[in-house]
Every structure is written in C-alpha cells, then in structure tokens.
Design a protein around this motif. Sequence first.
Motif, short mmCIF file in Angstrom:
data_model
loop_
_atom_site.label_atom_id
_atom_site.label_comp_id
_atom_site.label_asym_id
_atom_site.label_seq_id
_atom_site.Cartn_x
_atom_site.Cartn_y
_atom_site.Cartn_z
N ASP A 109 0.85 -1.18 0.00
CA ASP A 109 0.00 0.00 0.00
C ASP A 109 0.89 1.24 0.00
OD1 ASP A 109 -2.18 1.76 0.31
OD2 ASP A 109 -3.26 0.27 1.50
N VAL A 110 0.25 2.39 0.04
CA VAL A 110 1.01 3.64 0.05
C VAL A 110 1.83 3.78 1.32
CG1 VAL A 110 0.84 6.17 -0.02
CG2 VAL A 110 -0.69 4.77 -1.42
N THR A 111 1.27 3.35 2.43
CA THR A 111 1.93 3.57 3.73
C THR A 111 2.51 2.31 4.36
OG1 THR A 111 -0.22 3.30 4.83
CG2 THR A 111 0.45 5.55 4.22
N TYR A 112 2.24 1.14 3.83
CA TYR A 112 2.78 -0.08 4.43
C TYR A 112 2.88 -1.18 3.38
CZ TYR A 112 -1.82 -2.29 4.32
OH TYR A 112 -3.01 -2.84 3.89
N SER A 113 3.59 -2.24 3.76
CA SER A 113 3.68 -3.44 2.93
C SER A 113 3.88 -4.63 3.85
CB SER A 113 4.83 -3.34 1.93
OG SER A 113 6.08 -3.26 2.60
N GLY A 114 3.50 -5.79 3.39
CA GLY A 114 3.65 -7.00 4.20
C GLY A 114 3.36 -8.23 3.39
N SER A 115 3.41 -9.39 4.06
CA SER A 115 3.20 -10.65 3.36
C SER A 115 2.65 -11.70 4.30
CB SER A 115 4.51 -11.15 2.73
OG SER A 115 5.49 -11.36 3.71
N ASP A 116 2.04 -12.71 3.68
CA ASP A 116 1.54 -13.89 4.38
C ASP A 116 2.05 -15.09 3.58
OD1 ASP A 116 0.23 -15.82 5.77
OD2 ASP A 116 -1.80 -15.17 5.26
N LYS A 117 3.03 -15.80 4.14
CA LYS A 117 3.69 -16.88 3.39
C LYS A 117 3.55 -18.22 4.12
CE LYS A 117 7.34 -13.76 1.72
NZ LYS A 117 8.81 -13.53 1.67
N GLN A 118 3.30 -19.25 3.34
CA GLN A 118 3.34 -20.63 3.82
C GLN A 118 4.08 -21.43 2.76
OE1 GLN A 118 -0.32 -22.99 3.99
NE2 GLN A 118 0.31 -23.78 5.99
N VAL A 119 5.33 -21.76 3.04
CA VAL A 119 6.20 -22.40 2.06
C VAL A 119 6.62 -23.78 2.56
CG1 VAL A 119 8.35 -22.23 0.77
CG2 VAL A 119 7.04 -20.15 1.28
N PHE A 120 6.45 -24.79 1.71
CA PHE A 120 6.84 -26.16 2.04
C PHE A 120 8.03 -26.56 1.17
CE2 PHE A 120 2.26 -25.83 2.69
CZ PHE A 120 2.12 -26.29 3.99
N THR A 121 9.07 -27.08 1.79
CA THR A 121 10.23 -27.60 1.07
C THR A 121 10.38 -29.08 1.41
OG1 THR A 121 11.33 -25.45 1.22
CG2 THR A 121 12.69 -27.34 0.64
N THR A 122 10.29 -29.93 0.38
CA THR A 122 10.25 -31.38 0.60
C THR A 122 11.37 -32.06 -0.17
OG1 THR A 122 7.84 -31.17 0.70
CG2 THR A 122 8.73 -33.38 0.65
#
Length: 287
Positions: A109-122
């Motif tokens: 966004d203009v005033t913030y940034s972020g993330s939601d991650k769910q990563v699987f390594t197999t």
Amino acid sequence: MKKLLFFISMVLFTASVFAQGIYLRAGGGYGLPAATSKLGEKYIHAYTYNGTSSTNTYSNEIISGSYGSGGNFSVSAGYEINRNFLIDLNVQYLIGRKYETGNIYTEKDVTYSGSDKQVFTTSSKGFYFNPALVFSVGFGKAAPYGRLGVLAASPRIIRDEYNYYDLDGTDTRNIRWEYHKGLALGYQVGLGFNWKLTEMLDFYTEAGFVSMTYYAKEGEMTQYTQDGTDVLNQLSVAQKQILFKKKYDPNLSYDAAKPSIAGREASPLSSINAQAGIRFLIWRKAE
C-alpha cells in the motif's frame, strides 16, 4: 520380484564358490526425475495499491517430480564369475532434490507493505541396497556392460514448513515433518562403459533407470518453533505423530495421547541417473 530375489541369491552362492575375481567400486552422480507425480502447487498472489488504483497479480504452478532425483553416491563389492558375467552388491546413498510448494501473498500500500507466506520444502534422503547382475563383453580399453538389479530402500521424506505473517503484527513458525519406517522395493537397469586405466583399475561411466515407489508407515514432527521459541514439547502426541494405514476406520475417536491415523500416501522415487567412478580389481584367478 520374489523369484528374481531368489535367483540372485542362488547366483551369489554360486559366485562365492566359483568366483574368478573380486573388485571394489565407488562413484557418484545425479538423477533426474522419472515417472513423476504431482507433489503440490505453488500459488502466488500480489496486491498493490498506489493511492488511486489497485492491481492484483496471480500465478499458480503445478509442482511435479520424484523424490528419487538428486545426488547419489555408491560403493559396491563384486564377484567376477568370468570376464562376461558378474555379481555386484551395491549400496547407494541419496541426497534428494528439494521441491518447493505453498502459498505466498504480498500486499503493498502507500503507507505499508507486508506478506503472508506458507512455504513447504520437501526432499528425501536414505540408503538403497542394490544387488545386481552385470553382463560385460570384457574389460578392454572401452568395454560396454549392462546391469539388471533389484532395489530395497527405507528412505526418509523430509518436509519443512515455513510460515511468515506481518500484515497485522508478526508471526513466524518453522515446522519439520519426517516420514519414515516403510520399505520400498523396485528395480534398476543400466548401461555403461569400463574404461581401462591399468590392469587393476578401471574408470566407469554409467546411465540407468530406477523404478520405485515408497509408502511411509509413520510421520513424526521433529521441529516446531514459534517466533524463535521451541514449542514442540507443548504439542500432544496426536499433533506430533501420524500412523499411515492402508485401511483404517475413519470414525475412530480422537485421542490426544495417541498418534493420529491417516491413509497411506505414495511417494515417487523413480529416476534417470548418470554416474561415474572407479573400479579396482582386488584379485583375479590366473587363467
């Protein structure tokens, strides 16, 4: 499969009595996935707002492969019945290729940034036992050979889960599952060349195909950290352990003090591989 194992065991007995030579072999190589299966998906969603308009971008990738692909190292001892017929007892160690799946959402966004991650390594790792029959035209300067063998393995499938969220506060989790205690049986075929260096030493190059599927019997959570703190001991047995069954009653009552029950799943271990190494002749009977 049982008949082939019996045949190999009888030939091994014969070779121990009439062997014309004994050798050691060591090498390594890499395997590419074969007979692949879907291992998961990798979904990415990005949202951007510049103050007047917003955009969304999406991508979704089907991840297919085989846990039998990756680096492999082997050592073997062999009996040379004659210059054309050999028995090879081989042990291999696999360090499997890593596959990444999961869901990734990013917001800017203009005033913030972020993330939601769910990563699987197999990936997989483990030892393979591989007795084989080897047919060779001899050991000249560039002597071709073929091999046919059976495989028995009990590998581990390792699944690492990384969770990260910072859209409203920050939360991180690292979880590791290990799936093991199952026996996989398969077969291997290969073609190669022995390149003569000395009377006692050969350099070999080989290409082969491995066909094998693995069914783990148990799953065990071996790591759970929340924001850097180990919380594995706070989980119940049912949350940390799984028993995989071919048949089970889906109406079984939940018991936190016992492992949970789930249907077994197939893990592909087939590969097309190339390997190189040295073959050292320890002893040969005088002709």
